[in-house]
Design a protein around this motif. Structure first.
Motif, PDB file in Angstrom:
ATOM      1  N   GLN A   1      -3.686   1.357  -6.597  1.00 61.03           N
ATOM      2  CA  GLN A   1      -2.470   0.631  -6.242  1.00 61.03           C
ATOM      3  C   GLN A   1      -1.525   0.560  -7.439  1.00 61.03           C
ATOM      4  OE1 GLN A   1      -3.068  -3.626  -5.437  1.00 61.03           O
ATOM      5  NE2 GLN A   1      -1.511  -3.562  -3.832  1.00 61.03           N
TER       6      GLN A   1
ATOM      7  N   GLU B   1       2.319  -0.850  -4.066  1.00 58.26           N
ATOM      8  CA  GLU B   1       2.134   0.255  -3.141  1.00 58.26           C
ATOM      9  C   GLU B   1       0.721   0.836  -3.281  1.00 58.26           C
ATOM     10  OE1 GLU B   1       4.692   4.325  -2.093  1.00 58.26           O
ATOM     11  OE2 GLU B   1       4.822   3.408  -4.066  1.00 58.26           O
ATOM     12  N   VAL B   2       0.059   1.095  -2.155  1.00 58.70           N
ATOM     13  CA  VAL B   2      -1.229   1.792  -2.210  1.00 58.70           C
ATOM     14  C   VAL B   2      -0.934   3.280  -2.350  1.00 58.70           C
ATOM     15  CG1 VAL B   2      -3.351   2.379  -0.982  1.00 58.70           C
ATOM     16  CG2 VAL B   2      -2.468   0.043  -0.890  1.00 58.70           C
TER      17      VAL B   2
ATOM     18  N   CYS C   1       0.521  11.875  -5.079  1.00 59.93           N
ATOM     19  CA  CYS C   1      -0.040  12.851  -4.132  1.00 59.93           C
ATOM     20  C   CYS C   1       0.195  14.284  -4.605  1.00 59.93           C
ATOM     21  CB  CYS C   1       0.574  12.649  -2.753  1.00 59.93           C
ATOM     22  SG  CYS C   1      -0.236  13.639  -1.477  1.00 59.93           S
ATOM     23  N   HIS C   2      -0.796  15.138  -4.364  1.00 61.34           N
ATOM     24  CA  HIS C   2      -0.677  16.547  -4.766  1.00 61.34           C
ATOM     25  C   HIS C   2       0.390  17.272  -3.945  1.00 61.34           C
ATOM     26  CE1 HIS C   2      -3.151  17.062  -1.182  1.00 61.34           C
ATOM     27  NE2 HIS C   2      -2.911  18.346  -1.233  1.00 61.34           N
TER      28      HIS C   2
ATOM     29  N   VAL D   1      -0.243   2.009  10.772  1.00 64.06           N
ATOM     30  CA  VAL D   1      -1.432   2.760  10.356  1.00 64.06           C
ATOM     31  C   VAL D   1      -0.970   4.118   9.841  1.00 64.06           C
ATOM     32  CG1 VAL D   1      -3.626   3.778  11.104  1.00 64.06           C
ATOM     33  CG2 VAL D   1      -2.846   1.627  12.130  1.00 64.06           C
ATOM     34  N   ALA D   2      -1.519   4.538   8.704  1.00 64.77           N
ATOM     35  CA  ALA D   2      -1.203   5.876   8.190  1.00 64.77           C
ATOM     36  C   ALA D   2      -2.492   6.554   7.742  1.00 64.77           C
ATOM     37  CB  ALA D   2      -0.220   5.788   7.022  1.00 64.77           C
ATOM     38  N   LEU D   3      -2.509   7.874   7.887  1.00 59.52           N
ATOM     39  CA  LEU D   3      -3.655   8.683   7.466  1.00 59.52           C
ATOM     40  C   LEU D   3      -3.222   9.494   6.250  1.00 59.52           C
ATOM     41  CD1 LEU D   3      -6.540   9.747   8.172  1.00 59.52           C
ATOM     42  CD2 LEU D   3      -5.420  11.490   9.569  1.00 59.52           C
ATOM     43  N   ASP D   4      -4.068   9.572   5.239  1.00 60.96           N
ATOM     44  CA  ASP D   4      -3.626  10.215   3.998  1.00 60.96           C
ATOM     45  C   ASP D   4      -3.607  11.740   4.098  1.00 60.96           C
ATOM     46  OD1 ASP D   4      -6.272  10.948   3.731  1.00 60.96           O
ATOM     47  OD2 ASP D   4      -6.470  10.251   1.679  1.00 60.96           O
ATOM     48  N   CYS D   5      -3.128  12.378   3.033  1.00 58.23           N
ATOM     49  CA  CYS D   5      -2.873  13.819   3.009  1.00 58.23           C
ATOM     50  C   CYS D   5      -4.097  14.656   3.346  1.00 58.23           C
ATOM     51  CB  CYS D   5      -2.330  14.219   1.640  1.00 58.23           C
ATOM     52  SG  CYS D   5      -3.406  13.693   0.273  1.00 58.23           S
TER      53      CYS D   5
ATOM     54  N   VAL E   1      -9.675   2.423  -4.368  1.00 61.69           N
ATOM     55  CA  VAL E   1      -8.304   2.290  -3.884  1.00 61.69           C
ATOM     56  C   VAL E   1      -7.398   2.172  -5.102  1.00 61.69           C
ATOM     57  CG1 VAL E   1      -6.726   0.872  -2.511  1.00 61.69           C
ATOM     58  CG2 VAL E   1      -9.160   1.005  -1.893  1.00 61.69           C
TER      59      VAL E   1
ATOM     60  N   ARG F   1     -15.400  14.877  -4.294  1.00 60.73           N
ATOM     61  CA  ARG F   1     -16.452  15.176  -3.317  1.00 60.73           C
ATOM     62  C   ARG F   1     -16.446  16.653  -2.937  1.00 60.73           C
ATOM     63  NH1 ARG F   1     -16.349  10.911   1.520  1.00 60.73           N
ATOM     64  NH2 ARG F   1     -14.326  11.869   1.873  1.00 60.73           N
TER      65      ARG F   1
ATOM     66  N   TRP G   1     -12.810   8.690  -5.142  1.00 58.30           N
ATOM     67  CA  TRP G   1     -14.233   8.330  -5.146  1.00 58.30           C
ATOM     68  C   TRP G   1     -14.739   8.295  -6.573  1.00 58.30           C
ATOM     69  CZ3 TRP G   1     -15.743   6.957  -0.366  1.00 58.30           C
ATOM     70  CH2 TRP G   1     -14.928   7.388   0.691  1.00 58.30           C
TER      71      TRP G   1
ATOM     72  N   ASP H   1      -0.460   2.138 -13.561  1.00 63.05           N
ATOM     73  CA  ASP H   1       0.930   2.561 -13.650  1.00 63.05           C
ATOM     74  C   ASP H   1       0.918   4.072 -13.429  1.00 63.05           C
ATOM     75  OD1 ASP H   1       3.624   2.614 -13.924  1.00 63.05           O
ATOM     76  OD2 ASP H   1       3.650   2.264 -16.086  1.00 63.05           O
TER      77      ASP H   1
ATOM     78  N   CYS I   1      -0.164   9.071  -1.146  1.00 61.60           N
ATOM     79  CA  CYS I   1      -0.816  10.017  -0.233  1.00 61.60           C
ATOM     80  C   CYS I   1      -0.641   9.610   1.226  1.00 61.60           C
ATOM     81  CB  CYS I   1      -2.306  10.118  -0.566  1.00 61.60           C
ATOM     82  SG  CYS I   1      -2.608  10.908  -2.161  1.00 61.60           S
ATOM     83  N   PHE I   2      -0.065   8.424   1.472  1.00 63.43           N
ATOM     84  CA  PHE I   2       0.128   7.940   2.838  1.00 63.43           C
ATOM     85  C   PHE I   2       1.583   8.074   3.291  1.00 63.43           C
ATOM     86  CE2 PHE I   2      -3.457   5.657   0.981  1.00 63.43           C
ATOM     87  CZ  PHE I   2      -4.439   5.860   1.935  1.00 63.43           C
TER      88      PHE I   2
ATOM     89  N   ARG J   1       3.094   9.655   6.742  1.00 66.23           N
ATOM     90  CA  ARG J   1       1.919  10.085   7.505  1.00 66.23           C
ATOM     91  C   ARG J   1       1.439   8.976   8.439  1.00 66.23           C
ATOM     92  NH1 ARG J   1       1.410  12.259   2.135  1.00 66.23           N
ATOM     93  NH2 ARG J   1       1.486  14.536   2.203  1.00 66.23           N
ATOM     94  N   ALA J   2       2.399   8.282   9.054  1.00 64.02           N
ATOM     95  CA  ALA J   2       2.064   7.189   9.969  1.00 64.02           C
ATOM     96  C   ALA J   2       1.490   7.739  11.268  1.00 64.02           C
ATOM     97  CB  ALA J   2       3.300   6.348  10.256  1.00 64.02           C
TER      98      ALA J   2
ATOM     99  N   MET K   1      -2.335   5.218 -15.592  1.00 65.57           N
ATOM    100  CA  MET K   1      -2.770   4.336 -16.666  1.00 65.57           C
ATOM    101  C   MET K   1      -3.349   3.067 -16.042  1.00 65.57           C
ATOM    102  SD  MET K   1      -2.036   6.212 -19.251  1.00 65.57           S
ATOM    103  CE  MET K   1      -2.572   5.043 -20.503  1.00 65.57           C
TER     104      MET K   1
ATOM    105  N   LEU L   1      -6.593   7.070  -2.281  1.00 68.21           N
ATOM    106  CA  LEU L   1      -7.987   6.653  -2.334  1.00 68.21           C
ATOM    107  C   LEU L   1      -8.802   7.795  -2.920  1.00 68.21           C
ATOM    108  CD1 LEU L   1     -10.011   4.448  -0.173  1.00 68.21           C
ATOM    109  CD2 LEU L   1     -10.890   6.768  -0.306  1.00 68.21           C
TER     110      LEU L   1
END
Lengths: 132, 132
Positions: free
Chosen positions: A33, A39-40, A106-107, B86-90, A31, A65, A45, A100, A113-114, A117-118, A82, A43
């Motif tokens: 932040q 702010e998140v 987000c791309h 609740v939000a779902l990412d990109c 995750v 992935r 891997w 930072d 990335c959220f 997108r609720a 960073m 996410l």
């Protein structure tokens, strides 16, 4: 005589590696932040090597992935992360990376990335006092 | 005549289900964040049904990878999570659940599952002005 390279520089330390609870693909969730706004952002891997690079280099590296390769965030986009701090959760299957973030995370160009997108959800009823 | 139950009450809506990018176990990662302090509390896992319950009931429900069963956070401990958003990412493989956490989120008693579990990391050098 070549400079000595400690095994710690080449491999994730055993102490940390022993605490990781990897999924079947050898990955843990990371995750990310923003350190000040909290702010998140996203996410990603990480396998052992991605975590080692993240801890050693000051820049966040993930394992993709879909592409099955390492990617250091920002190398293509310039939107680098960073490292400010890294923590591993109680059961070893999730990392919290405080960063930072330079530019959008987000791309798609949104900050996180959220963002925007609720999902529709029922939430706890909130008691509202009538205005006097 | 029994009350009509719409299929939406029984199953996650197709619109949302189509956006989920599940892992091989059918799960997506769910990051849980305290709605006001923005603290990241924990990371859990959800399948379609856990997400449906979370969206419909106002309480967070996970799917336990180790026990292979649903668990509604707080049913045993009392440390419930009331859903705020609740939000779902990109790319559809991560959820951000904004909650009001009652009591500690971690089963060890710490507020978050990351508290006091920092890993040693090299961070960006910070430029410090000499004090005049």
């Amino acid at each position: 005589m070549p400079a000595q390279i400690s095994s710690e520089d080449q491999q994730l330390s055993t102490k940390i590696a022993e605490r990781l609870k990897r999924d079947e693909a050898g990955l843990v969730a990371a995750v990310v932040q923003q350190f000040d706004s909290k702010e998140v952002l996203m996410l990603g891997w990480m396998d052992d090597e991605a975590l080692r690079r993240t801890l050693r280099s000051g820049r966040v590296t993930f394992f993709s992935r879909s592409r099955q390769e390492y990617w250091r965030k920002g190398d293509t986009s310039g939107h680098i992360q960073m490292v400010k701090a890294v923590a591993l959760d109680c059961d070893g299957d999730a990392l919290l990376i405080s960063v930072d973030q330079h530019g959008p995370a987000c791309h798609t160009g949104t900050r996180s990335c959220f963002d925007g997108r609720a999902l529709p959800a029922f939430v706890e009823p909130v008691f509202v006092e009538p205005v006097a």
